[in-house]
Write a protein that holds these residues in place. Structure first.
Motif, mmCIF file in Angstrom:
data_model
loop_
_atom_site.group_PDB
_atom_site.id
_atom_site.type_symbol
_atom_site.label_atom_id
_atom_site.label_comp_id
_atom_site.label_asym_id
_atom_site.label_seq_id
_atom_site.Cartn_x
_atom_site.Cartn_y
_atom_site.Cartn_z
ATOM 1 N N ASP A 185 67.134 55.163 52.700
ATOM 2 C CA ASP A 185 66.600 54.882 51.509
ATOM 3 C C ASP A 185 65.484 55.709 50.672
ATOM 4 O O ASP A 185 65.223 55.962 49.684
ATOM 5 C CB ASP A 185 65.868 53.372 51.709
ATOM 6 C CG ASP A 185 67.043 52.212 51.706
ATOM 7 O OD1 ASP A 185 68.044 52.325 51.398
ATOM 8 O OD2 ASP A 185 66.509 51.271 51.963
ATOM 9 N N THR A 189 68.059 53.023 58.344
ATOM 10 C CA THR A 189 68.385 52.314 56.888
ATOM 11 C C THR A 189 67.197 52.897 55.864
ATOM 12 O O THR A 189 67.311 53.559 54.878
ATOM 13 C CB THR A 189 68.455 50.993 56.824
ATOM 14 O OG1 THR A 189 69.468 50.270 57.828
ATOM 15 C CG2 THR A 189 68.610 50.496 55.280
ATOM 16 N N LEU A 202 65.127 38.447 52.684
ATOM 17 C CA LEU A 202 66.200 38.337 53.543
ATOM 18 C C LEU A 202 66.721 39.378 54.128
ATOM 19 O O LEU A 202 67.210 39.629 55.394
ATOM 20 C CB LEU A 202 67.218 37.516 52.932
ATOM 21 C CG LEU A 202 66.735 35.911 52.472
ATOM 22 C CD1 LEU A 202 67.819 35.227 51.999
ATOM 23 C CD2 LEU A 202 66.460 35.068 53.853
ATOM 24 N N CYS A 203 66.758 40.768 53.258
ATOM 25 C CA CYS A 203 67.554 41.836 53.693
ATOM 26 C C CYS A 203 66.657 42.434 54.941
ATOM 27 O O CYS A 203 67.325 43.451 55.277
ATOM 28 C CB CYS A 203 67.978 42.729 52.597
ATOM 29 S SG CYS A 203 66.485 43.479 51.844
ATOM 30 N N LEU A 204 65.375 42.322 54.866
ATOM 31 C CA LEU A 204 64.481 42.872 55.968
ATOM 32 C C LEU A 204 64.890 42.610 57.116
ATOM 33 O O LEU A 204 64.491 43.187 58.311
ATOM 34 C CB LEU A 204 62.997 42.597 55.516
ATOM 35 C CG LEU A 204 62.420 43.151 54.316
ATOM 36 C CD1 LEU A 204 61.059 42.810 53.991
ATOM 37 C CD2 LEU A 204 62.699 44.624 54.432
ATOM 38 N N ARG A 205 65.688 41.529 57.566
ATOM 39 C CA ARG A 205 66.089 41.199 58.946
ATOM 40 C C ARG A 205 66.960 42.246 59.629
ATOM 41 O O ARG A 205 66.852 42.375 60.778
ATOM 42 C CB ARG A 205 66.697 39.793 58.989
ATOM 43 C CG ARG A 205 66.156 38.585 58.354
ATOM 44 C CD ARG A 205 66.760 37.259 58.235
ATOM 45 N NE ARG A 205 66.045 36.158 57.847
ATOM 46 C CZ ARG A 205 66.582 35.069 57.808
ATOM 47 N NH1 ARG A 205 67.846 35.017 57.509
ATOM 48 N NH2 ARG A 205 65.851 34.118 57.187
ATOM 49 N N HIS A 206 67.906 42.674 58.880
ATOM 50 C CA HIS A 206 68.673 43.577 59.306
ATOM 51 C C HIS A 206 68.160 45.320 58.947
ATOM 52 O O HIS A 206 69.141 46.025 58.924
ATOM 53 C CB HIS A 206 70.010 43.594 58.784
ATOM 54 C CG HIS A 206 70.449 42.175 59.054
ATOM 55 N ND1 HIS A 206 70.801 41.767 60.311
ATOM 56 C CD2 HIS A 206 70.567 41.190 58.167
ATOM 57 C CE1 HIS A 206 71.164 40.346 60.120
ATOM 58 N NE2 HIS A 206 71.069 40.072 58.992
ATOM 59 N N TYR A 207 67.036 45.457 58.610
ATOM 60 C CA TYR A 207 66.295 46.597 58.162
ATOM 61 C C TYR A 207 66.095 47.659 59.467
ATOM 62 O O TYR A 207 65.156 47.096 60.134
ATOM 63 C CB TYR A 207 65.127 46.641 57.207
ATOM 64 C CG TYR A 207 65.003 47.859 56.257
ATOM 65 C CD1 TYR A 207 65.819 47.949 55.160
ATOM 66 C CD2 TYR A 207 63.808 48.628 56.519
ATOM 67 C CE1 TYR A 207 65.838 48.954 54.177
ATOM 68 C CE2 TYR A 207 63.681 49.404 55.385
ATOM 69 C CZ TYR A 207 64.497 49.776 54.351
ATOM 70 O OH TYR A 207 64.354 50.852 53.428
ATOM 71 N N PRO A 225 74.048 42.961 47.716
ATOM 72 C CA PRO A 225 74.352 44.270 48.870
ATOM 73 C C PRO A 225 75.368 45.100 48.232
ATOM 74 O O PRO A 225 76.223 44.871 47.243
ATOM 75 C CB PRO A 225 75.039 43.590 50.093
ATOM 76 C CG PRO A 225 75.188 42.040 49.700
ATOM 77 C CD PRO A 225 74.539 41.833 48.537
ATOM 78 N N LYS A 227 66.212 37.664 47.743
ATOM 79 C CA LYS A 227 66.726 38.648 48.648
ATOM 80 C C LYS A 227 66.169 39.790 49.270
ATOM 81 O O LYS A 227 66.577 40.280 50.192
ATOM 82 C CB LYS A 227 67.934 39.072 47.585
ATOM 83 C CG LYS A 227 68.924 37.874 47.243
ATOM 84 C CD LYS A 227 69.875 37.475 48.214
ATOM 85 C CE LYS A 227 70.780 36.374 47.616
ATOM 86 N NZ LYS A 227 71.489 35.690 48.560
ATOM 87 N N SER A 228 65.172 40.277 48.665
ATOM 88 C CA SER A 228 64.542 41.405 49.192
ATOM 89 C C SER A 228 63.775 41.015 50.415
ATOM 90 O O SER A 228 63.912 41.963 51.387
ATOM 91 C CB SER A 228 63.420 42.009 48.373
ATOM 92 O OG SER A 228 62.572 41.130 47.764
#
Length: 86
Positions: free
Chosen positions: A29, A25, A16-21, A76, A13-14
């Motif tokens: 963070d 953001t 996959l979430c980079l696509r919308h980083y 998320p 998941k870490s």
């Protein structure tokens, strides 16, 4: 190269979430990480002293635990608001 749904299922998941980083953001963070560090490190030192250990042991424990938690898959964020009456 586009990943198929089958291959995407096996990615962490870490990743996959980079696509919308975005930069926004990242900055949020960064502020959150600094805030947690300012609270967690003195607290870890206090707990280690209260347990009869050295303050360094508390810092090591807080840092290692932070890496372990950040490496695990995290869902998320969810809203903590109470449900609306229907």
């Amino acid at each position: 190269m586009e990943l198929s749904l089958f291959e995407e299922r096996w990615l962490p998941k870490s990743v996959l979430c980079l696509r919308h980083y975005s930069l926004n953001t990242f900055l949020r963070d960064l502020v959150a990480g600094i805030t947690v560090g300012l609270v967690a490190l003195p607290l870890a030192m206090a707990f280690s002293i209260a347990s009869g250990l050295t303050p360094q042991a508390g810092i090591y424990c807080a840092i290692v635990t932070g890496f372990i938690i950040s490496a695990s898959a995290v869902p998320p964020p969810r809203s903590e608001a109470p449900p609306e009456p229907s």
